[in-house]
Scaffold this active site. Structure first.
Site, short mmCIF file in Angstrom:
data_model
loop_
_atom_site.label_atom_id
_atom_site.label_comp_id
_atom_site.label_asym_id
_atom_site.label_seq_id
_atom_site.Cartn_x
_atom_site.Cartn_y
_atom_site.Cartn_z
N SER A 47 37.50 48.29 44.44
CA SER A 47 37.17 47.10 45.24
C SER A 47 37.92 47.16 46.57
O SER A 47 37.42 46.66 47.59
CB SER A 47 37.48 45.81 44.48
OG SER A 47 38.85 45.63 44.33
N LYS A 92 45.95 39.54 41.97
CA LYS A 92 45.83 38.43 41.02
C LYS A 92 47.17 37.88 40.56
O LYS A 92 47.21 36.81 39.95
CB LYS A 92 44.97 38.83 39.81
CG LYS A 92 43.59 39.34 40.15
CD LYS A 92 42.78 38.40 41.03
CE LYS A 92 42.42 37.11 40.36
NZ LYS A 92 41.31 36.44 41.07
C1 LIG Z 1 40.24 44.58 41.52
C2 LIG Z 1 39.81 43.27 42.07
N1 LIG Z 1 39.21 43.25 43.26
C3 LIG Z 1 38.78 42.09 43.81
C4 LIG Z 1 38.91 40.90 43.17
C5 LIG Z 1 38.37 39.65 43.81
O1 LIG Z 1 39.34 38.71 44.15
P1 LIG Z 1 39.04 37.17 43.99
O2 LIG Z 1 38.98 36.86 42.53
O3 LIG Z 1 40.18 36.49 44.66
O4 LIG Z 1 37.73 36.87 44.64
C6 LIG Z 1 39.52 40.88 41.91
C7 LIG Z 1 39.64 39.65 41.15
O5 LIG Z 1 39.85 39.63 39.97
C8 LIG Z 1 39.99 42.10 41.35
O6 LIG Z 1 40.58 42.13 40.14
#
Ligand SMILES: Cc1ncc(COP(=O)(O)O)c(C=O)c1O
Length: 315
Positions: free
Chosen positions: A274, A57
């Site tokens: 994630s 981010k």
């Molecule tokens: C830990 C984490 N994984 C995945 C994502 C997903 O990314 P995106 O917002 O670009 O879809 C985020 C987004 O905030 C995140 O903080």
């Protein structure tokens, strides 16, 4: 005789500042996780946890702030405000500190102590909202404050801001093409604001429409996977275009946690759940191939989740 030209002033080397450390992350080959794949199939992960704020981010936060500064929507004297206790909030707080610009973040009072302490450590002001109202309550509070005093705030709104996905079009996607010498055949990424998937996919498809881009979502609405959205039950971000994905796969929370442990123990990569969901899904895709180059994303650092119980589970 012509007078001697005055000596050139010594070249002053400007040391790169913190904000120049965002992006250009390494692309790591996951050799142990991919050990049972055919020799012609490779699995790579973009190490976004190595950004200075510890997550992917940093890129969209910087892009949205720079866009606001360029267009004047983030004017002198204005405060950046948003509703996020997650990685975007941490990135805003870090970048705000580096630029000397004030940052106010609204978050439910029950957000983890660790998160609140990180945000305060960067000097952000926190508005703690009723935990019963969840993140929606924090978002409502921000919208009310902005509506009451529009001139006082810069509200980037990452779910609707095109600078979010563009950061990944110009940065992440471009870097992946470069780092694989254009050999990438499959890209896999989870959906949150969807900026990563939208931006990288658009960049890859512009290079070669045959590159398969597969989005990933949690399997259920109550998944507990920070940053990811279960689209059928979530508020769908304005920047999301479901038609861009060649396929959509889901990951259970257990699968994500198990892969997060494996990444730490087998690859030495301490990343968040994630990232585990992304790698587990990318491995699933890789297992269907005889030859190919599959790339996914390690979204954030695992140090943000150390108090979670899943680290202690046995596989
Ligand atoms: C830990 C984490 N994984 C995945 C994502 C997903 O990314 P995106 O917002 O670009 O879809 C985020 C987004 O905030 C995140 O903080």
């Amino acid at each position: 005789m012509k007078p001697m030209a005055p000596a050139a002033p010594p070249q002053r080397h400007t040391p790169p500042d913190l904000l120049h450390q965002i992006g250009d992350t390494p692309l790591l080959e996951l050799t142990r996780i991919a050990a049972d794949l055919p020799a012609a199939v490779t699995l790579y992960a973009k190490a976004e946890h190595l950004n200075p704020g510890g997550s992917v981010k940093d890129r969209p936060a910087l892009a949205m702030i720079q866009d606001g500064l360029r267009t004047g929507t983030f004017g002198a004297g204005q405060t950046l405000i948003d509703a996020t206790s997650g990685n975007t909030g941490i990135a805003y707080a870090m970048i705000g500190a580096a630029l000397g610009r004030p940052v106010t973040l609204a978050l439910p009072a029950n957000a983890s102590d660790e998160r609140k302490r990180i945000l305060r450590a960067y000097g952000a002001d926190l508005i703690l909202t009723n935990p019963m109202d969840g993140t929606d309550g924090a978002q409502r509070r921000v919208k009310a404050l902005v509506k009451a005093e529009p001139d006082r705030y810069f509200y980037p709104d990452q779910y609707s801001n095109d600078a979010n996905w563009r950061a990944h079009y110009e940065g992440t996607g471009h870097e992946i093409l470069d780092q694989t010498d254009g050999r990438i055949t499959h890209f896999v990424a989870g959906l949150g604001t969807t900026g990563t998937f939208m931006g990288v996919t658009r960049r890859l498809k512009a290079f070669d429409d045959n590159i398969r881009c597969i989005s990933m979502q949690p399997a259920t609405s109550l998944h507990g996977l920070e940053g990811l959205k279960h689209m059928p039950t979530a508020m769908v971000p304005r920047i999301y275009d479901a038609a861009l994905a060649d396929d959509t796969l889901s990951s259970t929370t257990e699968t994500a946690h198990a892969m997060t442990r494996r990444l730490a123990r087998e690859e030495g990569l301490l990343v968040g759940p994630s990232a585990g969901a992304n790698v587990a899904t990318a491995l699933r895709v890789a297992r269907t191939l005889d030859a190919g180059c599959v790339v996914t994303v390690l979204c954030d650092t695992g140090t943000r989740y150390l108090s979670e119980a899943f680290w202690d589970d046995e596989d």
